[in-house]
Design a protein around this motif. Structure first.
Motif, mmCIF file in Angstrom:
data_model
loop_
_atom_site.group_PDB
_atom_site.id
_atom_site.type_symbol
_atom_site.label_atom_id
_atom_site.label_comp_id
_atom_site.label_asym_id
_atom_site.label_seq_id
_atom_site.Cartn_x
_atom_site.Cartn_y
_atom_site.Cartn_z
ATOM 1 N N ILE A 105 0.825 -1.215 0.000
ATOM 2 C CA ILE A 105 0.000 0.000 0.000
ATOM 3 C C ILE A 105 0.859 1.264 0.000
ATOM 4 C CG2 ILE A 105 -1.966 -1.111 1.131
ATOM 5 C CD1 ILE A 105 -1.085 0.293 3.724
ATOM 6 N N SER A 106 2.169 1.107 -0.223
ATOM 7 C CA SER A 106 3.075 2.256 -0.187
ATOM 8 C C SER A 106 3.895 2.351 -1.464
ATOM 9 C CB SER A 106 4.024 2.143 1.018
ATOM 10 O OG SER A 106 3.311 2.040 2.222
ATOM 11 N N GLN A 107 3.333 1.927 -2.578
ATOM 12 C CA GLN A 107 4.107 1.892 -3.820
ATOM 13 C C GLN A 107 4.568 3.279 -4.265
ATOM 14 O OE1 GLN A 107 5.204 -0.932 -5.944
ATOM 15 N NE2 GLN A 107 5.043 -1.552 -3.804
ATOM 16 N N GLY A 108 3.737 4.302 -4.058
ATOM 17 C CA GLY A 108 4.154 5.651 -4.441
ATOM 18 C C GLY A 108 5.376 6.096 -3.669
ATOM 19 N N THR A 109 5.349 5.891 -2.355
ATOM 20 C CA THR A 109 6.480 6.255 -1.508
ATOM 21 C C THR A 109 7.722 5.462 -1.877
ATOM 22 O OG1 THR A 109 5.013 6.838 0.322
ATOM 23 C CG2 THR A 109 7.299 6.363 0.875
ATOM 24 N N LEU A 110 7.557 4.157 -2.019
ATOM 25 C CA LEU A 110 8.702 3.315 -2.359
ATOM 26 C C LEU A 110 9.281 3.688 -3.722
ATOM 27 C CD1 LEU A 110 7.302 -0.083 -1.075
ATOM 28 C CD2 LEU A 110 9.251 1.133 -0.123
ATOM 29 N N HIS A 111 8.399 4.025 -4.654
ATOM 30 C CA HIS A 111 8.861 4.380 -5.998
ATOM 31 C C HIS A 111 9.764 5.605 -5.966
ATOM 32 C CE1 HIS A 111 7.738 5.370 -10.462
ATOM 33 N NE2 HIS A 111 9.024 5.200 -10.269
ATOM 34 N N TYR A 112 9.317 6.694 -5.304
ATOM 35 C CA TYR A 112 10.153 7.896 -5.339
ATOM 36 C C TYR A 112 11.417 7.731 -4.496
ATOM 37 C CZ TYR A 112 8.282 9.875 -0.885
ATOM 38 O OH TYR A 112 7.935 10.123 0.422
ATOM 39 N N ILE A 113 11.363 6.900 -3.451
ATOM 40 C CA ILE A 113 12.594 6.647 -2.702
ATOM 41 C C ILE A 113 13.608 5.911 -3.586
ATOM 42 C CG2 ILE A 113 13.590 5.318 -0.794
ATOM 43 C CD1 ILE A 113 11.134 5.978 0.849
ATOM 44 N N PHE A 114 13.108 4.961 -4.384
ATOM 45 C CA PHE A 114 13.969 4.241 -5.322
ATOM 46 C C PHE A 114 14.607 5.229 -6.306
ATOM 47 C CE2 PHE A 114 14.651 2.130 -9.397
ATOM 48 C CZ PHE A 114 15.444 1.054 -9.021
ATOM 49 N N GLU A 115 13.799 6.157 -6.816
ATOM 50 C CA GLU A 115 14.321 7.151 -7.754
ATOM 51 C C GLU A 115 15.311 8.087 -7.061
ATOM 52 O OE1 GLU A 115 13.897 6.879 -10.797
ATOM 53 O OE2 GLU A 115 12.110 5.633 -11.005
ATOM 54 N N TYR A 116 14.995 8.464 -5.827
ATOM 55 C CA TYR A 116 15.913 9.310 -5.051
ATOM 56 C C TYR A 116 17.266 8.619 -4.902
ATOM 57 C CZ TYR A 116 18.171 11.150 -0.862
ATOM 58 O OH TYR A 116 19.098 11.648 0.028
ATOM 59 N N GLY A 294 19.655 3.164 8.023
ATOM 60 C CA GLY A 294 18.437 3.485 7.279
ATOM 61 C C GLY A 294 17.950 2.316 6.462
ATOM 62 N N ARG A 295 17.353 2.589 5.309
ATOM 63 C CA ARG A 295 16.761 1.540 4.504
ATOM 64 C C ARG A 295 17.084 1.748 3.033
ATOM 65 N NH1 ARG A 295 12.758 4.994 6.421
ATOM 66 N NH2 ARG A 295 11.977 3.719 8.106
ATOM 67 N N ILE A 296 16.993 0.673 2.286
ATOM 68 C CA ILE A 296 17.242 0.719 0.844
ATOM 69 C C ILE A 296 16.047 0.090 0.142
ATOM 70 C CG2 ILE A 296 18.681 -0.149 -1.047
ATOM 71 C CD1 ILE A 296 21.047 -0.038 0.864
ATOM 72 N N VAL A 297 15.524 0.788 -0.853
ATOM 73 C CA VAL A 297 14.389 0.311 -1.631
ATOM 74 C C VAL A 297 14.899 -0.303 -2.937
ATOM 75 C CG1 VAL A 297 12.321 1.016 -2.896
ATOM 76 C CG2 VAL A 297 12.795 1.982 -0.637
ATOM 77 N N GLY A 298 14.336 -1.444 -3.302
ATOM 78 C CA GLY A 298 14.699 -2.097 -4.542
ATOM 79 C C GLY A 298 13.492 -2.281 -5.449
ATOM 80 N N MET A 299 13.754 -2.607 -6.707
ATOM 81 C CA MET A 299 12.685 -2.833 -7.677
ATOM 82 C C MET A 299 12.657 -4.313 -8.041
ATOM 83 S SD MET A 299 11.967 -0.895 -11.309
ATOM 84 C CE MET A 299 13.423 -1.543 -12.140
ATOM 85 N N THR A 300 11.441 -4.869 -8.145
ATOM 86 C CA THR A 300 11.285 -6.282 -8.482
ATOM 87 C C THR A 300 10.035 -6.451 -9.359
ATOM 88 O OG1 THR A 300 11.151 -8.505 -7.543
ATOM 89 C CG2 THR A 300 9.926 -6.780 -6.394
#
Length: 447
Positions: A105-116, A294-300
């Motif tokens: 339910i947080s795809q928008g947040t995760l997406h921009y963190i990945f881009e950041y 902190g944390r790291i966001v990945g794409m799958t």
């Protein structure tokens, strides 16, 4: 629809009943009477929303709130941000919880963190970026703790004397409570040199990390050739602190051989807001990923083959044993990371470079014009980007006060004889000329 609702007497009583006191005075009974404010507040009568809006608009008049043309920096910079940034950060897909534990339910947040993360890794030249820190100072302190955790027995970290004093104080506070010893690398003519670093590394022989800044606190672009080799030979980590905006044209931390790149991203369009908030970036080499806070966001891909974003790494105290946690940073300052991401996407590589070149040109023009007055001298004969120090032959406090009266924030006072000026792409040549003319008039009026 409504911006606020006042509490009724029944509301107040219900809250007092809930906490178990019978009056507001009883609620604040622990506050000594001697320090309580007993005078009337200087507030107008109650207003409608329309009246309230007009009231605050009137406060922006020059009689009540004088906006200054900013020629100051020292860590916070007046950079332009496209108006689209303010609009995009309010989109609904980005308004999910700042802590995206439930990825579905947080795809928008995760997406921009990945881009950041992707953009900051590219900007610094490093392998990995985390999902941001509070600010540049705490990011630097966390990098020092990473170096300490990475070392086997070393307990000392060297800080360049040309590191921003505010950052240094935060690092020293963190270090004090983690048993880390801090030593300073002496500066000479506004920079530190390799021979001084080598001497300290050979003398101490227990160094976990070395922290330098580029451009440094005085705005000087230091040459760190050979620093990484010397630090690595001592089995320590090389940490480079940089203003994020400046990396559009300057050598990246990766090109200097850094293991960890840190700094503040406020310069990437975030408004100054009286000094904050900013956003701390932290990037590192791949081998240090497990030490990264902190944390790291990945794409799958999900089970339907669609692109999805997930929390790939989150080595924080909520998820593992506290004594094993890399950090107690509990917020990734996500709104500011989003702001930076949109700013970088809108400006693009070319736009960022053009803004940097305008800043550079403006700073060098201002420096030349100030020196021409005869009242200033360039303090350090060193290359600088958009910030520089000059010595002033008069009273700096008086000069700054009178410049403020004329509508200018004239630099940052470094000491009784030194002013540090900063110029960004927002400052036009006319504004620079006007500032110099105001300074001339102030001096003529004193003589």
């Amino acid at each position: 629809m409504y911006k606020y609702f006042p509490h009724t007497e029944d509301d107040l009583q219900a809250m007092l009943d809930k906490v178990g006191v019978d009056s507001l005075d009883a609620l604040f009974s622990d506050i000594p009477e001697a320090i309580r404010f007993r005078r009337d507040y200087q507030l107008p009568e109650a207003m409608s929303e329309l009246e309230l809006r007009k009231f605050f608009q009137s406060m922006t008049s020059f009689t009540l709130n004088t906006p200054l043309t900013v020629f100051a920096g020292a860590g916070i910079y007046d950079h332009y941000a496209p108006s689209i940034v303010q609009n995009l950060i309010q989109r609904s897909e980005f308004l999910t919880s700042y802590t995206p534990y439930q990825a579905e339910i947080s795809q928008g947040t995760l997406h921009y963190i990945f881009e950041y993360q992707s953009m900051m890794a590219e900007l610094t030249g490093m392998d990995i970026s985390n999902a941001s820190m509070y600010d540049g100072a705490t990011a630097t302190a966390e990098a020092v703790m990473m170096a300490f955790a990475n070392a086997k027995k070393a307990d000392t970290v060297l800080l360049s004397s040309t590191l921003d004093p505010k950052v240094r104080q935060v690092v020293e506070t963190y270090a004090h409570y983690h048993g880390i010893k801090i030593e300073l690398i002496a500066e000479e003519n506004g920079v530190v040199n390799l021979s001084t670093l080598n001497a300290q590394l050979s003398t101490l022989q227990s160094v976990a990390g070395v922290v330098v800044q580029s451009p440094n606190y005085y705005g000087i672009v230091e040459d760190y050739t050979g620093f990484a080799d010397a630090v690595h030979e001592a089995k320590a980590l090389f940490i480079v602190n940089s203003v994020a905006f400046d990396l559009a044209v300057l050598k990246t931390p990766a090109e200097w051989g850094a293991d960890i790149a840190v700094g503040d991203g406020q310069s990437l369009g975030i408004p100054m807001n009286f000094g904050g908030p900013g956003v701390g970036y932290m990037c590192c080499t791949e081998k240090l990923i497990r030490k990264l806070p902190g944390r790291i966001v990945g794409m799958t891909r999900d089970n339907r083959g669609q692109r999805a974003f997930v929390l790939t790494l989150q080595a924080r105290e909520q998820h593992i044993r506290r004594q094993k946690a890399t950090s107690n940073i509990c917020s990734n300052q996500s709104l500011m990371a989003l702001y930076v991401t949109i700013y970088l996407a809108v400006m693009g590589r070319q736009g960022l470079r053009e803004a940097a070149e305008l800043s550079y040109g403006g700073a060098h023009y201002l420096c030349e014009e100030l020196v021409k007055t005869g009242y200033f001298q360039l303090k350090y004969d060193q290359p600088f980007f958009n910030e520089f120090c000059v010595t002033y032959d008069g009273d700096i406090d008086v000069l700054q006060a009178e410049c403020a009266d004329a509508g200018f924030m004239a630099g940052v006072k470094v000491d009784d004889h030194t002013l540090m000026f900063a110029v960004t792409e927002q400052r036009s040549r006319d504004e620079i000329d006007e500032l110099v003319d105001v300074i001339k008039q102030i001096r003529e009026g004193q003589e």
